[in-house]
Design a protein around this motif. Structure first.
Motif, PDB file in Angstrom:
ATOM      1  N   THR A   1     -18.729  44.492 -10.549  1.00  0.00           N
ATOM      2  CA  THR A   1     -18.511  44.953  -9.396  1.00  0.00           C
ATOM      3  C   THR A   1     -17.150  44.473  -8.801  1.00  0.00           C
ATOM      4  N   THR A   2     -16.349  45.159  -8.098  1.00  0.00           N
ATOM      5  CA  THR A   2     -15.211  44.870  -7.410  1.00  0.00           C
ATOM      6  C   THR A   2     -15.332  45.182  -5.855  1.00  0.00           C
ATOM      7  N   GLU A   3     -14.216  44.556  -5.339  1.00  0.00           N
ATOM      8  CA  GLU A   3     -14.262  44.714  -3.912  1.00  0.00           C
ATOM      9  C   GLU A   3     -12.573  44.827  -3.627  1.00  0.00           C
ATOM     10  N   CYS A   4     -12.359  45.789  -2.580  1.00  0.00           N
ATOM     11  CA  CYS A   4     -10.978  45.843  -1.889  1.00  0.00           C
ATOM     12  C   CYS A   4     -10.708  44.877  -0.763  1.00  0.00           C
ATOM     13  N   VAL A   5     -10.013  43.857  -1.341  1.00  0.00           N
ATOM     14  CA  VAL A   5      -9.453  43.019  -0.132  1.00  0.00           C
ATOM     15  C   VAL A   5      -8.192  43.100   0.182  1.00  0.00           C
ATOM     16  N   SER A   6      -7.541  43.477   1.361  1.00  0.00           N
ATOM     17  CA  SER A   6      -6.298  43.512   1.745  1.00  0.00           C
ATOM     18  C   SER A   6      -5.655  44.484   0.903  1.00  0.00           C
ATOM     19  N   GLY A   7      -6.133  45.498   0.630  1.00  0.00           N
ATOM     20  CA  GLY A   7      -5.628  46.728  -0.086  1.00  0.00           C
ATOM     21  C   GLY A   7      -5.637  46.541  -1.696  1.00  0.00           C
ATOM     22  N   ARG A   8      -6.176  45.356  -2.132  1.00  0.00           N
ATOM     23  CA  ARG A   8      -6.073  44.919  -3.858  1.00  0.00           C
ATOM     24  C   ARG A   8      -7.541  44.918  -3.960  1.00  0.00           C
ATOM     25  N   TRP A   9      -7.862  45.459  -5.439  1.00  0.00           N
ATOM     26  CA  TRP A   9      -9.148  45.318  -5.819  1.00  0.00           C
ATOM     27  C   TRP A   9      -9.209  43.981  -6.690  1.00  0.00           C
ATOM     28  N   ARG A  10     -10.417  43.208  -6.400  1.00  0.00           N
ATOM     29  CA  ARG A  10     -10.610  42.111  -7.317  1.00  0.00           C
ATOM     30  C   ARG A  10     -12.068  41.909  -7.659  1.00  0.00           C
ATOM     31  N   PRO A  11     -12.219  41.322  -8.914  1.00  0.00           N
ATOM     32  CA  PRO A  11     -13.659  41.194  -9.311  1.00  0.00           C
ATOM     33  C   PRO A  11     -14.466  40.253  -8.388  1.00  0.00           C
TER      34      PRO A  11
ATOM     35  N   ALA B   1     -26.652  44.814  -5.536  1.00  0.00           N
ATOM     36  CA  ALA B   1     -27.881  44.920  -4.368  1.00  0.00           C
ATOM     37  C   ALA B   1     -28.481  43.743  -4.082  1.00  0.00           C
ATOM     38  N   VAL B   2     -28.521  42.826  -5.133  1.00  0.00           N
ATOM     39  CA  VAL B   2     -28.772  41.414  -4.941  1.00  0.00           C
ATOM     40  C   VAL B   2     -27.895  40.682  -3.894  1.00  0.00           C
ATOM     41  N   LYS B   3     -26.593  40.929  -4.047  1.00  0.00           N
ATOM     42  CA  LYS B   3     -25.615  40.336  -3.425  1.00  0.00           C
ATOM     43  C   LYS B   3     -25.872  40.548  -1.709  1.00  0.00           C
ATOM     44  N   LEU B   4     -26.066  42.081  -1.730  1.00  0.00           N
ATOM     45  CA  LEU B   4     -26.148  42.568  -0.235  1.00  0.00           C
ATOM     46  C   LEU B   4     -27.146  42.015   0.280  1.00  0.00           C
ATOM     47  N   ARG B   5     -28.613  42.114  -0.494  1.00  0.00           N
ATOM     48  CA  ARG B   5     -29.672  41.385   0.313  1.00  0.00           C
ATOM     49  C   ARG B   5     -30.005  40.032   0.049  1.00  0.00           C
ATOM     50  N   VAL B   6     -29.352  39.270  -0.630  1.00  0.00           N
ATOM     51  CA  VAL B   6     -29.508  37.857  -0.735  1.00  0.00           C
ATOM     52  C   VAL B   6     -28.344  36.980  -0.549  1.00  0.00           C
ATOM     53  N   MET B   7     -27.404  37.178  -1.301  1.00  0.00           N
ATOM     54  CA  MET B   7     -26.130  36.297  -1.266  1.00  0.00           C
ATOM     55  C   MET B   7     -25.342  36.251  -0.229  1.00  0.00           C
ATOM     56  N   ILE B   8     -24.959  37.532   0.461  1.00  0.00           N
ATOM     57  CA  ILE B   8     -24.094  37.537   1.614  1.00  0.00           C
ATOM     58  C   ILE B   8     -25.081  37.127   2.983  1.00  0.00           C
ATOM     59  N   PRO B   9     -26.399  37.561   3.025  1.00  0.00           N
ATOM     60  CA  PRO B   9     -26.934  36.802   4.167  1.00  0.00           C
ATOM     61  C   PRO B   9     -27.010  35.452   4.154  1.00  0.00           C
TER      62      PRO B   9
ATOM     63  N   ALA C   1     -27.949  48.312   0.364  1.00  0.00           N
ATOM     64  CA  ALA C   1     -28.553  48.168  -0.952  1.00  0.00           C
ATOM     65  C   ALA C   1     -29.606  49.133  -1.031  1.00  0.00           C
ATOM     66  N   ASP C   2     -30.462  49.455  -0.150  1.00  0.00           N
ATOM     67  CA  ASP C   2     -31.403  50.614  -0.292  1.00  0.00           C
ATOM     68  C   ASP C   2     -30.594  51.985  -0.486  1.00  0.00           C
ATOM     69  N   ARG C   3     -29.398  52.307  -0.102  1.00  0.00           N
ATOM     70  CA  ARG C   3     -28.930  53.458  -0.344  1.00  0.00           C
ATOM     71  C   ARG C   3     -28.059  53.492  -1.454  1.00  0.00           C
ATOM     72  N   LEU C   4     -27.722  52.422  -2.144  1.00  0.00           N
ATOM     73  CA  LEU C   4     -27.187  52.079  -3.568  1.00  0.00           C
ATOM     74  C   LEU C   4     -28.434  52.313  -4.617  1.00  0.00           C
TER      75      LEU C   4
ATOM     76  N   ASP D   1     -37.157  34.968  -3.379  1.00  0.00           N
ATOM     77  CA  ASP D   1     -38.899  35.340  -3.186  1.00  0.00           C
ATOM     78  C   ASP D   1     -38.921  36.700  -2.385  1.00  0.00           C
ATOM     79  N   GLU D   2     -38.193  36.951  -1.537  1.00  0.00           N
ATOM     80  CA  GLU D   2     -38.280  38.163  -0.610  1.00  0.00           C
ATOM     81  C   GLU D   2     -37.785  39.167  -1.708  1.00  0.00           C
ATOM     82  N   GLU D   3     -36.787  39.159  -2.301  1.00  0.00           N
ATOM     83  CA  GLU D   3     -36.328  40.123  -3.051  1.00  0.00           C
ATOM     84  C   GLU D   3     -37.178  40.439  -4.406  1.00  0.00           C
ATOM     85  N   GLU D   4     -37.808  39.644  -4.695  1.00  0.00           N
ATOM     86  CA  GLU D   4     -38.705  39.594  -5.974  1.00  0.00           C
ATOM     87  C   GLU D   4     -39.860  40.250  -5.656  1.00  0.00           C
TER      88      GLU D   4
END
Length: 380
Positions: A221-231, A248-256, A273-276, A359-362
């Protein structure tokens, strides 16, 4: 001295053959098209390390995946392989062989050996470089021809396409893959872009290990930050869905968790994450953040004695496990064997919240499996 004709050793040759069937033909076309849309080849982070075993029939075989981020990770995996081999010897009733395997495993806990011979077979920690194709719109996503067999949330069950991979220059490759191999083998970090010892080792490797083998692609997974892509991380995934599941785990768990989001604030990330999961898409924008699953190429350099091992300049911060244990004892970080340990550490509020999110994700995944009539993890 230049080598010509029949004097060129096998490891310095690239054998090209036509596709074996329609699937291979389509994959070769997709690889060629990627060269036009994503013409640039960039480093995708540091090297990865796995374990290979020399074959009686020639070449070397991958027996432990390229998932180690440092050479010591590969040595630890090699020790684990010896312990599994000891179990096989025990089942076969071969006690001398079992003892030899156990002695070899114990050595990996104390010594930094990148190659060992056990039961007459050579084992080696091998090194793979990671690259990503990129173009004006960013890194190359997965190709339609990349194997992607598992349902969302179940990608951890997928077999590694590289399991049992054979490093043998006699094996032919497709035209596009052969050209890519030539391109990757010619890449050396430019002066000033990396420390001098890293560049020096790369230049030396081009001489000592001038051949190469391409492993099946992995994904991250990569993310575009300030116009540059980084892992998003240094870890790679064996299938595109495996990378989507990680996102999806990042979106449901780690970012929150990291941002301390409440239930209402988590809704956009859960919806993304559901759309993904539903669309199995490789690109996603949520709350102003732009993510993409990128396709990663892995090259193992080959020399006259097989796959390249770790380089002196490779980041290798941890000593073998027992050396590390002795250091921690000397520093008073862990108690002496037989001493009473302290009371178990209680999780603070932040750690408890992370545990609750996992636990919620599992629970969500278990409900999905039950809805599909599939067995739970404990039943399978």
């Amino acid at each position: 001295m230049a080598e010509h004709g029949e004097n060129v050793p096998a490891y310095r040759t690239i054998r090209v053959a036509g596709p074996d069937g329609p699937v291979e033909a389509v994959a070769d076309v997709a690889a060629w098209q990627a060269r036009e849309v994503y013409p640039d080849i960039l480093s995708a982070g540091g090297p990865l390390f796995g374990v290979v075993r020399e074959r009686e029939a020639g070449g070397w075989e991958l027996i432990s995946s390229f998932s180690g981020l440092a050479p010591q990770d590969g040595r630890d995996s090699m020790g684990a392989q010896f312990r599994m081999l000891a179990q096989e010897c025990e089942r076969a009733g071969d006690e001398p062989a079992r003892q030899e395997c156990l002695r070899a495993a114990e050595r990996t806990e104390w010594e930094t050996n990148d190659e060992m011979t056990v039961l007459g077979t050579r084992y080696r920690v091998a090194r793979a470089e990671c690259y990503v194709r990129s173009g004006p719109e960013g890194p190359e996503p997965p190709r339609p021809t990349d194997p992607d067999p598992m349902e969302p949330g179940e990608s951890h069950r997928a077999p590694d396409p590289a399991a049992g991979f054979v490093f043998d220059p006699v094996i032919a490759t497709g035209m596009s893959e052969g050209i890519l191999k030539v391109e990757l083998l010619s890449l050396v970090p430019k002066s000033g872009t990396v420390p001098p010892d890293v560049r020096g080792d790369a230049l030396a490797a081009a001489q000592t290990h001038p051949g190469g083998a391409l492993l099946p692609a992995t994904f991250m997974t990569t993310e575009c930050v300030s116009g540059r892509w980084r892992p998003e991380s240094t870890a790679t995934s064996v299938t595109p869905q495996n990378a989507r599941d990680s996102l999806a785990v990042k979106l449901r768990v780690m970012i929150p968790w990291k941002r301390g989001l409440g239930p209402a604030e988590r809704v956009p990330y859960s919806a993304a994450a559901d759309r993904l999961d539903a669309e199995r898409c490789d690109e996603l924008t949520v709350e102003g953040r732009h993510f993409r699953v990128a396709r990663i190429e892995r090259l193992v350099r080959i020399g006259p004695d097989g796959p390249e091992g770790p380089r002196l300049s490779d980041h290798d911060p941890q000593p073998p496990v027992m050396v590390q244990h002795q250091q921690q004892l000397a520093q008073g970080l862990i108690p002496e064997d037989g001493e009473e340990t302290e009371e178990p550490i209680e999780l603070d509020d932040r750690a408890q919240r992370l545990s609750a999110l996992f636990d919620e994700e599992e629970k969500r995944r278990k409900e999905l499996r039950a809805g599909r009539g599939e067995p739970s993890e404990t039943d399978s």
